[in-house]
Motif scaffolding. Sequence first.
Motif, PDB file in Angstrom:
ATOM      1  N   GLU A 144      -2.439  -2.038   5.112  1.00  0.00           N
ATOM      2  CA  GLU A 144      -3.044  -1.333   4.000  1.00  0.00           C
ATOM      3  C   GLU A 144      -2.834   0.166   4.206  1.00  0.00           C
ATOM      4  O   GLU A 144      -2.568   0.621   5.308  1.00  0.00           O
ATOM      5  CB  GLU A 144      -4.533  -1.649   3.892  1.00  0.00           C
ATOM      6  CG  GLU A 144      -5.330  -1.310   5.125  1.00  0.00           C
ATOM      7  CD  GLU A 144      -6.768  -1.814   5.077  1.00  0.00           C
ATOM      8  OE1 GLU A 144      -7.637  -1.149   5.669  1.00  0.00           O
ATOM      9  OE2 GLU A 144      -7.006  -2.858   4.441  1.00  0.00           O
ATOM     10  N   THR A 145      -2.930   0.915   3.122  1.00  0.00           N
ATOM     11  CA  THR A 145      -2.709   2.356   3.192  1.00  0.00           C
ATOM     12  C   THR A 145      -3.638   2.976   4.228  1.00  0.00           C
ATOM     13  O   THR A 145      -4.842   2.710   4.229  1.00  0.00           O
ATOM     14  CB  THR A 145      -2.938   3.000   1.816  1.00  0.00           C
ATOM     15  OG1 THR A 145      -2.091   2.365   0.860  1.00  0.00           O
ATOM     16  CG2 THR A 145      -2.607   4.482   1.850  1.00  0.00           C
ATOM     17  N   ALA A 163      -2.262   0.902  -5.010  1.00  0.00           N
ATOM     18  CA  ALA A 163      -2.018  -0.512  -5.305  1.00  0.00           C
ATOM     19  C   ALA A 163      -1.371  -0.675  -6.677  1.00  0.00           C
ATOM     20  O   ALA A 163      -1.824  -0.103  -7.666  1.00  0.00           O
ATOM     21  CB  ALA A 163      -3.318  -1.294  -5.250  1.00  0.00           C
ATOM     22  N   ARG A 271       0.805  -2.467  -2.069  1.00  0.00           N
ATOM     23  CA  ARG A 271      -0.416  -3.280  -1.959  1.00  0.00           C
ATOM     24  C   ARG A 271      -1.640  -2.388  -2.173  1.00  0.00           C
ATOM     25  O   ARG A 271      -1.655  -1.229  -1.834  1.00  0.00           O
ATOM     26  CB  ARG A 271      -0.506  -3.930  -0.593  1.00  0.00           C
ATOM     27  CG  ARG A 271       0.660  -4.848  -0.259  1.00  0.00           C
ATOM     28  CD  ARG A 271       0.438  -5.583   1.050  1.00  0.00           C
ATOM     29  NE  ARG A 271      -0.557  -6.617   0.877  1.00  0.00           N
ATOM     30  CZ  ARG A 271      -1.621  -6.771   1.653  1.00  0.00           C
ATOM     31  NH1 ARG A 271      -1.834  -5.965   2.675  1.00  0.00           N
ATOM     32  NH2 ARG A 271      -2.491  -7.734   1.428  1.00  0.00           N
TER      33      ARG A 271
END
Length: 271
Positions: A144-145, A163, A271
């Motif tokens: 994830e970021t 996202a 994402r």
Amino acid sequence: MTPVIETAYAKLNLALHVRRRREDGYHELETLFAFAKDGDTLSATMADTIRLEVVGPFAAAIAGSNLVLRAAEALAEVAGAGHGAHLVLTKNLPVAAGIGGGSADAAAALRLLARLWGVDPADERIGAIAASLGADVPACLRSETAFGTGKGEALAEVPLDLAGTPALLVNPRVPLSTGPVFAGWDGMDRGPLDPARSLHDGRNDLEPPARALVPEIGAVLDLLGRQPGVTLARMSGSGATCFALFDDAEAMAAAERAMPAGWWTLATTLR
């Protein structure tokens, strides 16, 4: 038995600032990690021993020991005696390409086998295994970021929601090892990365040495940067894969069609 399946999400460094060389041989980094929704695929079924089969378009590039096996063997010690699995890695992403590769595959193995073997995914030992396998594996485990510091393993959340952003990954089909790229860094600290500022304020300090080794990177970036609807075009990691973010999926699809036939491309979203 129906196999359990996990995606090894392609990693992007939206920005990567190299601050200094460390005495331990690593470099002090500041990077903004993001992940595509697509990547390699890993499946597993229960077995008496741990076995790995590699298939897919880039399977031939995987030889000898593999981070997936190291991850599986380390997690088996956590799960306890008698845990095995037949793993099948579908290698969709190019190797030595700056988009996670073995790190993403190892992280996917940890997530997948934790489910298969009933290990609590919050078990701190999983994170410790990830950190022991490589600097990018902890970020790939989360997928994830995140804002990464240190070697890239120290992670912090960022107030950035990307996202669904259309992203086009492009590689000129030239493998590029990380070591020579870092060795070619000029040692100049060009300043910190502020994850709260615009992505355009960032940079990739490894791009100049990577371009010196693989001049095709310049051609990829030049072509990506000229595409309608592009909001950011940059090299990921140590290269040679570059990426472009777009306003919409139609612009991304048009850009993919504009790439030369010999280049590898992946049209995806973040994402």
